[in-house]
Structures are given as C-alpha cells and as structure tokens.
Design an enzyme around this catalytic site. Sequence first.
Site, mmCIF file in Angstrom:
data_model
loop_
_atom_site.group_PDB
_atom_site.id
_atom_site.type_symbol
_atom_site.label_atom_id
_atom_site.label_comp_id
_atom_site.label_asym_id
_atom_site.label_seq_id
_atom_site.Cartn_x
_atom_site.Cartn_y
_atom_site.Cartn_z
ATOM 1 N N ALA A 1 0.951 -1.113 0.023
ATOM 2 C CA ALA A 1 0.054 -0.071 -0.016
ATOM 3 C C ALA A 1 0.686 1.100 -0.014
ATOM 4 C CB ALA A 1 -0.910 0.045 1.277
ATOM 5 N N GLU B 1 4.870 -4.712 7.570
ATOM 6 C CA GLU B 1 3.953 -3.482 8.259
ATOM 7 C C GLU B 1 4.514 -3.358 9.527
ATOM 8 O OE1 GLU B 1 2.742 -6.191 6.345
ATOM 9 O OE2 GLU B 1 1.095 -5.307 5.144
ATOM 10 N N GLU C 1 -0.432 -9.496 0.364
ATOM 11 C CA GLU C 1 -1.962 -9.609 0.645
ATOM 12 C C GLU C 1 -2.711 -9.848 -0.665
ATOM 13 O OE1 GLU C 1 -2.043 -6.212 3.350
ATOM 14 O OE2 GLU C 1 -2.890 -7.420 4.610
ATOM 15 N N GLY D 1 0.693 -4.941 1.231
ATOM 16 C CA GLY D 1 -0.473 -5.094 0.629
ATOM 17 C C GLY D 1 -0.253 -5.899 -0.811
#
Length: 254
Positions: free
Chosen positions: A62, A130, A110, A107
């Site tokens: 992200a 993260e 993910e 992300g």
Amino acid sequence: MIHVERDDGIAVVTIDRQDALNALDVATLTELRDRLHELAADDDVRVVIVTGAGERAFVAGADIKYMSGLDVDGATEWGALGHEVGRLLETMPKPTIAAINGFALGGGCELALACDIRYASSRAKLGQPEINLGIVPGWGGTQRLARVCGPGAAKELIFTGRTIDADEALRIGLVTKLADPVLDRARETARALASKSPVALRVAKRLVNRALGGDHEENLASEAELFGELFSGKDAKEGLTAFAEKREPRFVGR
Ligand code: COA
C-alpha cells in the site's frame, strides 16, 4: 493505472505504477477494484491473472506516503477498500492467478494471498513488513497468510516483518511454483483452466474456500450436495461421455 488485456477467455490485469514500484494508492486500488468487478461479471472471462508492470515489482505494498496522512476514519476506509479487492479475488466465480514478478510486500503480498494460485519469478521477494511501520497487515494478510502457510510461519513473518526470497516462499508454501518468466507460466496454467468446465471450477473454488472455516460436517455435506447437482448440467455429461468415447471434452459452461 490498471491495464486489462483479454485473450481467449484469459484476462491479464497489470498494475502499473512503476515510479512507486506499483505501490497502490487510492486511484490505482479503486481502478483495480472496478476492473475486477467487470471481469468477475463477464462470462467470457474464464481466468484472471494479476501481475505487476516492469521488471522489479508485483506490488511493493500500500502507498506508505498516502497512509502517513491518514486518521482513524481514513485508515478504516482504506482498509475496507483493500478488503473489498481481496474478497473479489477470493470469491469471484473463476480462478485467479497471481504472477509475482518482483517485490510483493505488504498489500502486494496480501493481494497475491487473495488469489487462488500464486506463482513467483525466482527473483521475487515477499513479506509483510507492516510491523516496521508500526502497523499490521490490514488487507486480509493476518488471516490468509495463516491459512496458506499455517499460523507459525505467519506469525514469524508478520512479527519480524522480514522479507523472504522466492525459494523460501516456495518452501513455506506461500507460492506453489517458481518460473521465469512467471507470466508465461501463469498464462500456461490459465489456458489449461480455460479449457475446463467453468461450472465445475466455480464449484471447486467455492468448496475449497470453505475448507478452513465453518463446520467440517456441514462443508462435507455441501460438497456431497454440489457434487450431485453437477450431474444435472451439460458439462458433467460431456466430460464423462468424452472420456468413454476417448476424445477431448468440449465444455459449454452449463
Ligand atoms: N509506498 C509508496 N512508495 C513506495 C513504496 C510503497 N509501499 N514502495 C516503494 N515506493 C517508492 C519509493 O518511495 C521510491 O520512490 P521515490 O523514488 O519517489 O523515493 C520508489 O518507489 C522506488 O523505491 P526505492 O525504495 O527507491 O527502491 P529500492 O530498490 O531501494 O527498495 C524496496 C525497494 C521495495 C525494498 C523499498 O522500496 C521498500 O522497502 N518499500 C516499502 C515496502 C513496504 O514496506 N511495503 C509495505 C507497505 S504496507
């Protein structure tokens, strides 16, 4: 920006924001969601491949610069958008394949975890870093990594935030194959899947998705029921007859 190329029932979705190693900002993630909704609803599309543009990254996560300005409401909304994309990949009634051509971090990892099949290039690097930013995976990573690799491996990766290479990802089952170029290998599998019965694939995906949740007895009962129902369709008749007649089946998707 998101490029979608369709060919013979196979859609290749390419995430292209190369100046940020394909990190997902609001515009790119929203566009990805919208394209995936279209592909999910399009019966002419049998298989969806997701990959990153360029040589270096699948998706490097992200967008950290965007996230640094978020308050609680903004972060909750951002998390929800990522979850929506993950659920789309996980539940759309056709197979999804992640062709991991480089960094798949945060992300990006993910997103790959939400796909049904994950192949990686031998140069790929994966991880959930993260924790190094003082946060946790927020697009399904805590759950899907534990389901795919087991809670032990998931905790070790998420707690340490370390990046692993493609060989280790293969060893722990985070990806199922290494191939170069990875997109070619993904297309090969996609072509094979596009020739199967879409009805049977849809049922198989639905059933396997339930395997690690809910009640085991109920899930087995669902399998028994859906297995039986397939026999009312043309594809089961065609597949079983073609075997007996020693010819290739021609599935129509019913
Ligand atoms: N969000 C926003 N921008 C990102 C990004 C991310 N997740 N990942 C990379 N970028 C940007 C960098 O800021 C840089 O932009 P700049 O040139 O404007 O500074 C550009 O992409 C190239 O990255 P750079 O860090 O210079 O490349 P590198 O080869 O030295 O390192 C990584 C590659 C992937 C190791 C490094 O970019 C990185 O650690 N990225 C963050 C990964 C991460 O924590 N992801 C999870 C987020 S939840």
